[in-house]
Scaffold this motif. Structure first.
Motif, PDB file in Angstrom:
ATOM      1  N   SER A   2       0.836  -1.185   0.000  1.00 26.79           N
ATOM      2  CA  SER A   2       0.000   0.000   0.000  1.00 26.79           C
ATOM      3  C   SER A   2       0.876   1.241   0.000  1.00 26.79           C
ATOM      4  O   SER A   2       1.896   1.299   0.681  1.00 26.79           O
ATOM      5  N   THR A   3       0.489   2.191  -0.832  1.00 27.19           N
ATOM      6  CA  THR A   3       1.276   3.407  -1.008  1.00 27.19           C
ATOM      7  C   THR A   3       0.418   4.577  -0.573  1.00 27.19           C
ATOM      8  O   THR A   3      -0.754   4.657  -0.948  1.00 27.19           O
ATOM      9  N   PHE A   4       1.008   5.486   0.170  1.00 29.15           N
ATOM     10  CA  PHE A   4       0.284   6.689   0.544  1.00 29.15           C
ATOM     11  C   PHE A   4       0.201   7.601  -0.675  1.00 29.15           C
ATOM     12  O   PHE A   4       1.205   7.914  -1.297  1.00 29.15           O
ATOM     13  N   VAL A   5      -1.016   7.988  -1.060  1.00 36.77           N
ATOM     14  CA  VAL A   5      -1.155   8.818  -2.255  1.00 36.77           C
ATOM     15  C   VAL A   5      -1.820  10.147  -1.946  1.00 36.77           C
ATOM     16  O   VAL A   5      -2.193  10.885  -2.855  1.00 36.77           O
ATOM     17  N   GLY A   6      -1.995  10.466  -0.681  1.00 28.85           N
ATOM     18  CA  GLY A   6      -2.614  11.739  -0.332  1.00 28.85           C
ATOM     19  C   GLY A   6      -4.053  11.795  -0.808  1.00 28.85           C
ATOM     20  O   GLY A   6      -4.816  10.862  -0.588  1.00 28.85           O
ATOM     21  N   LEU A   7      -4.396  12.857  -1.504  1.00 30.56           N
ATOM     22  CA  LEU A   7      -5.782  13.047  -1.919  1.00 30.56           C
ATOM     23  C   LEU A   7      -6.029  12.583  -3.353  1.00 30.56           C
ATOM     24  O   LEU A   7      -7.055  12.902  -3.950  1.00 30.56           O
ATOM     25  N   GLU A   8      -5.104  11.806  -3.894  1.00 33.37           N
ATOM     26  CA  GLU A   8      -5.212  11.406  -5.292  1.00 33.37           C
ATOM     27  C   GLU A   8      -6.515  10.664  -5.596  1.00 33.37           C
ATOM     28  O   GLU A   8      -7.138  10.873  -6.642  1.00 33.37           O
ATOM     29  N   ASN A   9      -6.932   9.792  -4.647  1.00 31.72           N
ATOM     30  CA  ASN A   9      -8.181   9.052  -4.887  1.00 31.72           C
ATOM     31  C   ASN A   9      -9.367  10.001  -5.040  1.00 31.72           C
ATOM     32  O   ASN A   9     -10.254   9.772  -5.853  1.00 31.72           O
ATOM     33  N   PHE A  10      -9.366  11.072  -4.236  1.00 29.61           N
ATOM     34  CA  PHE A  10     -10.459  12.047  -4.319  1.00 29.61           C
ATOM     35  C   PHE A  10     -10.373  12.847  -5.617  1.00 29.61           C
ATOM     36  O   PHE A  10     -11.377  13.083  -6.279  1.00 29.61           O
TER      37      PHE A  10
END
Lengths: 443, 294
Positions: free
Chosen positions: B49-57
């Motif tokens: 799992s990678t932290f992507v910040g708000l990319e999903n939003f």
């Protein structure tokens, strides 16, 4: 009162004893249990249970416990959730479109490796080519093929008779499909010409393979994760335009996704139907009319004829089990791939036998002479030339992609979008999904 | 209001503890988990799992299909609420008249609420499915009109709205019957004497008096349609045709549990959560001024 006291204390003692016995670890003489999660329903569920029973009775050390976990998607989700909590089953059945996800999951033991570790000899070369091609990586089989099928054409012989068509001759080209459909409708034999199950699998994935057209870049995804779909090119647009036009005059009648269109054929509403070869058993029980099978229709030249591709599911071995249990898993997988079990499985369920020796034995025993419909799928998989386009599809998040394609097919058939537009949208959206998968699986 | 005084300091806490435990375990904990999930890109088996910040939003807000599912949700929830609340008021009005066999009618009216949404979906399928439903089959003898919601989006939407409203009707009726019976008959009789007809009596007296119930039911039905209508949609249309009946909850399920895109699914549940909270707060604020609580 002493009497009552004794009675109560004896009851308590008994209860304690029972509890103690129940809480004991499994006695030493118990067999090693192998958990096997699958998604087979109805007759197929019975067949799985029977196959497992045969294995359990064939030896004394292992006991395979089959458990149905719902649909394919639900079974996969359940296995993933269980794996995350270190409670995964030993074996899980995963459908074709989940192949790439499983291969890159890091949660499995490839079946070729399992057999090597356990020193169990399997004649991998005896497996039929379309199956090996779909589920192998670098020439090694990653999961044990279990239930494989390919779409074929079913047609209503009684309706053909009524429409003045030869009931022994199914259409071979799309042109004939149109012609026959119009005869069926104008004679009043049926209300519509043909319908289809699994819209993306049959009409997009298999039609591309059959006509030797690429479905996606990078050798349909076999050569890398950086993949894009190619279904919005000349062939894809031509076929979808044709289907959309036919939808208007009832030559084609859309009946929904998966198998929801089956009743259109079984009720006699449509004279022809394209659906998995594994439906032969179900139609034998369910149809009240005479029917036959043929190979999927093609457009003919200029397209080269290749083979269709398989669908269905395979058995994956989950990582992290003790070697002793893996041995049982390996023995079970070896058992079901043996010639006798393969013949039994094919005759019982209608799924393809996966080894050449099983096919040969079935031929020698005149099985195909007696049941020519069961040979149609084999013929279709071997008639054309196997090419890079017909080996199979290796796409990440394929379940979502199929969903995207089918949603756009519905928009096209409903006249909401022009075929080219719908396919362009499907490709754009799918490419996004593929990009997401590539990013999530960057090592 | 009388105030209950506990002698033991800890007793009140002990009494609410079980409920709090359930709430924390099954509501707050998962909600926090989704919040965390929404900031990551997770592989299906959870090993990477990678932290992507708000990319999903960001991705969701740039996705036309996501907006389509938001619009679908409002159309769906609005349709269900209007149909289920209005239908319930009319039926409850009829079920509080002086008629023979009243108890039987009332029982039958409450019945559909006992049916699980998925089962209700299956029942509707057997009636309306273009391939094997009874109604299209019967219709085919009478008219050439094809009842094919497999390709007509708005027909499919109407169908799931009706099916969902039907399952929720009984609940609303129960509330309305209680509300209507609580209206003192002297008030209505007085209006009757003053010459008000049945419609005038309803608009001037009955409706204002049941407005707190109506308000409560509207909020509840909206939330129900947003969150708990999954079963019906999954059983009947699976979000199709195209994305015509894909409401937010269904898209969330599809992306998360079928597509195994857990990050995006987490982000969607966070947005959904925020929307329903906002909706409830707004409605209470706005409506509290207008609704006459007794």
């Amino acid at each position: 009162m002493p009497y009552t006291t004794t009675r109560w204390s004896s009851v308590a003692t008994t209860l304690l004893l029972v509890a103690a016995v129940l809480s004991l670890p499994a006695p030493a003489f118990a067999k090693t249990e192998i958990q096997f999660w699958h998604a087979m329903t109805g007759q197929l569920n019975d067949a799985v249970n029977e196959l497992v029973k045969q294995f359990n009775e064939s030896q004394a050390e292992y006991e395979v416990k089959p458990l149905r976990k719902g649909t394919y998607a639900e079974t996969l989700t359940a296995a993933i959730a269980a794996y995350r909590q270190r409670q995964a089953p030993h074996i899980v059945q995963v459908f074709d479109v989940g192949t790439q996800t499983m291969m890159l999951s890091g949660a499995i033991v490839p079946v070729y490796q399992l057999m090597k570790e356990q020193e169990i000899a399997v004649d991998w070369k005896d497996f039929i080519a379309p199956v090996v091609g779909y589920y192998s990586k670098d020439g090694n089989l990653y999961s044990m093929p279990f239930n494989s099928s390919t779409p074929i054409l079913y047609y209503n012989k009684d309706a053909f008779q009524k429409a003045g068509l030869d009931p022994s001759k199914p259409p071979q080209t799309w042109k004939q499909v149109e012609e026959y459909s119009k005869k069926l409708i104008s004679s009043g034999a049926t209300k519509c010409g043909f319908s289809t199950g699994w819209p993306s699998w049959v009409q997009v994935e298999n039609m591309h393979a059959l006509h030797d057209q690429p479905f996606a870049t990078k050798h349909n995804g076999f050569d890398g994760l950086d993949v894009q779909l190619l279904i919005n090119r000349e062939f894809g647009v031509k076929h979808l335009t044709q289907l959309a036009a036919w939808q208007k005059d009832h030559v084609f009648s859309y009946g929904g996704r998966a198998g929801t269109a089956d009743p259109k054929f079984l009720s006699g509403e449509c004279g022809m139907y394209m659906q998995s070869s594994a439906l032969i058993g179900g139609f034998t029980k369910g149809a009240t009319f005479k029917w036959g099978t043929g190979q999927l229709p093609t457009y003919g030249p200029p397209y080269k004829r290749a083979t269709s591709i398989i669908g269905g599911a395979t058995l994956w071995v989950m990582k992290g089990k003790p070697a002793a249990e893996n041995r049982g898993t390996a023995r079970f997988l070896k058992f079901i791939s043996d010639t006798n079990q393969q013949m039994w499985w094919h005759v019982t369920t209608g799924y393809l036998a996966i080894s050449n020796s099983a096919v040969k034995n079935l031929e020698a025993g005149y099985h195909f002479k007696k049941h020519p419909d069961q040979f149609t799928a084999f013929a279709q998989l071997t008639k054309g030339q196997a090419t890079a386009n017909s080996q199979g599809l290796r796409l990440g998040n394929f379940v979502q992609i199929r969903d995207v394609i089918e949603a756009e097919m519905e928009n096209i058939f409903a006249g909401k979008k022009a075929p080219k537009q719908g396919l362009d949208d499907a490709v754009a959206k799918s490419n996004e999904i593929l990009k997401e998968f590539a990013a999530a699986n960057k090592q | 209001m009388p105030r209950t005084v506990f002698r033991n300091r800890w007793l009140p806490y002990a009494l609410v503890a079980p409920q709090m435990a359930v709430t924390v375990l099954f509501f707050f904990w998962p909600a926090l988990k989704s919040l965390q999930l929404s900031l990551y890109r997770v592989s299906p088996f959870g090993d990477r799992s990678t932290f992507v910040g708000l990319e999903n939003f960001q991705k969701l807000l740039a996705d036309r299909e996501y907006y389509a599912s938001v619009v679908n949700s409002f159309v769906f929830a609005g349709g269900v609420t209007v149909l289920a609340v209005l239908g319930a008021l009319i039926l409850a009005g009829l079920a509080t008249q002086k008629i023979r066999g009243l108890a039987v009618y009332r029982t039958l009216l409450l019945w559909p609420y006992g049916i699980a949404p998925a089962v209700a979906g299956i029942i509707f399928l057997f009636i309306f499915h273009p391939s094997y439903g009874i109604l299209p089959y019967v219709l085919s003898f009478v008219t050439a009109y094809e009842f094919n919601w497999l390709l007509k989006g708005w027909v499919a939407m109407t169908l799931v709205i009706v099916a969902t409203a039907w399952t929720h009707l009984g609940y609303n009726i129960a509330f309305y019957i209680a509300g209507l019976l609580a209206i003192p008959s002297s008030v209505i009789e007085a209006a009757d004497v003053d010459g008000a007809g049945p419609i005038r009596r309803f608009t001037a007296i009955v409706f204002p008096l049941v407005s707190p119930i109506t308000f409560y039911l509207v909020v509840l039905n909206m939330v129900f349609a947003f969150f708990e209508s999954f079963g019906t949609i999954d059983a009947v249309t699976k979000g199709g045709p195209g994305q015509a009946t894909e409401i937010m909850v269904y898209k969330l399920y599809k992306d998360g549990f079928i597509g195994l895109n857990l990050g995006s699914s987490g982000a969607q549940s966070v947005i959904l959560m925020a929307m329903v909270i906002a909706l409830t707060v707004l409605q209470f604020r706005f409506a509290e001024k207008k609704v006459t609580y007794r």
